[in-house]
Scaffold this motif. Structure first.
Motif, PDB file in Angstrom:
ATOM      1  N   ALA A  19       0.831  -1.208   0.000  1.00 17.73           N
ATOM      2  CA  ALA A  19       0.000   0.000   0.000  1.00 17.73           C
ATOM      3  C   ALA A  19       0.864   1.256   0.000  1.00 17.73           C
ATOM      4  O   ALA A  19       0.556   2.240  -0.687  1.00 17.73           O
ATOM      5  CB  ALA A  19      -0.926  -0.014   1.210  1.00 17.73           C
ATOM      6  N   ALA A  20       1.957   1.223   0.773  1.00 23.78           N
ATOM      7  CA  ALA A  20       2.866   2.369   0.810  1.00 23.78           C
ATOM      8  C   ALA A  20       3.488   2.616  -0.566  1.00 23.78           C
ATOM      9  O   ALA A  20       3.603   3.764  -1.020  1.00 23.78           O
ATOM     10  CB  ALA A  20       3.951   2.145   1.858  1.00 23.78           C
ATOM     11  N   ALA A  21       3.890   1.528  -1.234  1.00 18.57           N
ATOM     12  CA  ALA A  21       4.473   1.655  -2.569  1.00 18.57           C
ATOM     13  C   ALA A  21       3.445   2.188  -3.564  1.00 18.57           C
ATOM     14  O   ALA A  21       3.762   3.036  -4.419  1.00 18.57           O
ATOM     15  CB  ALA A  21       5.008   0.302  -3.027  1.00 18.57           C
ATOM     16  N   ALA A  22       2.212   1.711  -3.447  1.00 19.51           N
ATOM     17  CA  ALA A  22       1.161   2.168  -4.356  1.00 19.51           C
ATOM     18  C   ALA A  22       0.866   3.649  -4.157  1.00 19.51           C
ATOM     19  O   ALA A  22       0.596   4.382  -5.121  1.00 19.51           O
ATOM     20  CB  ALA A  22      -0.098   1.338  -4.150  1.00 19.51           C
ATOM     21  N   LEU A  23       0.952   4.110  -2.911  1.00 21.80           N
ATOM     22  CA  LEU A  23       0.671   5.523  -2.632  1.00 21.80           C
ATOM     23  C   LEU A  23       1.736   6.448  -3.215  1.00 21.80           C
ATOM     24  O   LEU A  23       1.456   7.618  -3.499  1.00 21.80           O
ATOM     25  CB  LEU A  23       0.559   5.742  -1.124  1.00 21.80           C
ATOM     26  CG  LEU A  23      -0.807   5.394  -0.515  1.00 21.80           C
ATOM     27  CD1 LEU A  23      -0.737   5.372   0.998  1.00 21.80           C
ATOM     28  CD2 LEU A  23      -1.868   6.385  -0.988  1.00 21.80           C
ATOM     29  N   GLU A  24       2.945   5.939  -3.374  1.00 21.39           N
ATOM     30  CA  GLU A  24       3.973   6.757  -4.002  1.00 21.39           C
ATOM     31  C   GLU A  24       3.616   7.065  -5.450  1.00 21.39           C
ATOM     32  O   GLU A  24       3.955   8.126  -5.977  1.00 21.39           O
ATOM     33  CB  GLU A  24       5.320   6.037  -3.925  1.00 21.39           C
ATOM     34  CG  GLU A  24       5.884   5.953  -2.511  1.00 21.39           C
ATOM     35  CD  GLU A  24       7.244   5.273  -2.478  1.00 21.39           C
ATOM     36  OE1 GLU A  24       7.755   4.905  -3.562  1.00 21.39           O
ATOM     37  OE2 GLU A  24       7.795   5.098  -1.375  1.00 21.39           O
ATOM     38  N   GLN A  25       2.904   6.119  -6.075  1.00 20.58           N
ATOM     39  CA  GLN A  25       2.488   6.316  -7.462  1.00 20.58           C
ATOM     40  C   GLN A  25       1.125   6.983  -7.579  1.00 20.58           C
ATOM     41  O   GLN A  25       0.873   7.754  -8.501  1.00 20.58           O
ATOM     42  CB  GLN A  25       2.446   4.962  -8.193  1.00 20.58           C
ATOM     43  CG  GLN A  25       3.795   4.344  -8.443  1.00 20.58           C
ATOM     44  CD  GLN A  25       3.662   3.075  -9.269  1.00 20.58           C
ATOM     45  OE1 GLN A  25       3.083   2.087  -8.806  1.00 20.58           O
ATOM     46  NE2 GLN A  25       4.190   3.089 -10.483  1.00 20.58           N
TER      47      GLN A  25
END
Length: 218
Positions: A19-25
């Motif tokens: 989820a953290a990685a997805a939020l960066e995008q």
């Protein structure tokens, strides 16, 4: 869907990282902020404080999100149990948006009890059951409130009925199973005396009592 699958499989750390990685995008995706907040609810205090900010991010993107309002209220009480006003404001906003949402009334109940209003807490639980009879957290919240009201045969019967209702709706609910077992041990004095006289029979008797009461009251 990949993150939700991780959660379903119990891979909570992996889900949080994803989820953290997805939020960066995709920082404008409110559901991702909420996903991270949900994953942090039972975590360390610092993580819960972060989760409170994440729900605020989600609400900035989707101000009418009932899920985000209720989660922020819950986290507010965890981070600062005496900060009732902010939590009450979020719960009231959620009630206006979704007057038939049972969690609204369970949260109202918790807020009332925390402020010493036991009767108000019980009334809110009753409303949660009325709007959604299959919502099991309402029955367990009502059970805990009745414990605060003291022991009586009427309280015992009502709590036993609520626990049995939960177990009909959700047979694997361990809180309801433990609560029911504790009540039967406490109030079934004849069986309790039998156990005291013959402790070796206690373990076998517990299962028999649960089956007996379950068959009669569910």
């Amino acid at each position: 869907w990949r993150i939700r699958l991780m959660v379903a499989l119990g891979r909570f750390d992996d889900a949080d990282k994803a989820a953290a990685a997805a939020l960066e995008q995709f920082p404008g995706e409110a559901p991702l902020w909420l996903m991270r907040a949900h994953l942090a609810v039972d975590g360390a205090a610092a993580k819960q404080a972060q989760a409170l900010l994440w729900t605020t991010h989600a609400l900035a993107l989707e101000p009418r999100s009932v899920e985000a309002l209720l989660l922020r209220a819950k986290l507010q009480l965890v981070v600062d149990p005496l900060e009732f006003a902010a939590a009450e404001d979020d719960v009231e906003k959620a009630r206006k948006l979704a007057p038939n949402h049972p969690e609204v009334y369970v949260m109202q109940s918790r807020l009332a009890v925390l402020q010493g209003d036991i009767d108000g807490g019980l009334a809110a639980c009753n409303q949660a059951v009325r709007v959604s009879p299959a919502y099991t957290p309402a029955y367990m919240q009502r059970y805990y409130i009745r414990l605060l009201m003291g022991d009586s045969p009427g309280t015992f019967a009502a709590n036993l009925q609520d626990c049995n209702t939960v177990l009909v709706l959700k047979p694997d609910d361990w809180r309801a199973r433990i609560a029911r077992a504790e009540m039967l041990v406490k109030f079934d004095q004849e069986r309790l005396l039998e156990w005291v006289r013959n402790p070796k029979r206690m373990a076998a008797s517990v299962g028999a009592i649960l089956v007996e009461h379950g068959e009669k009251l569910t």
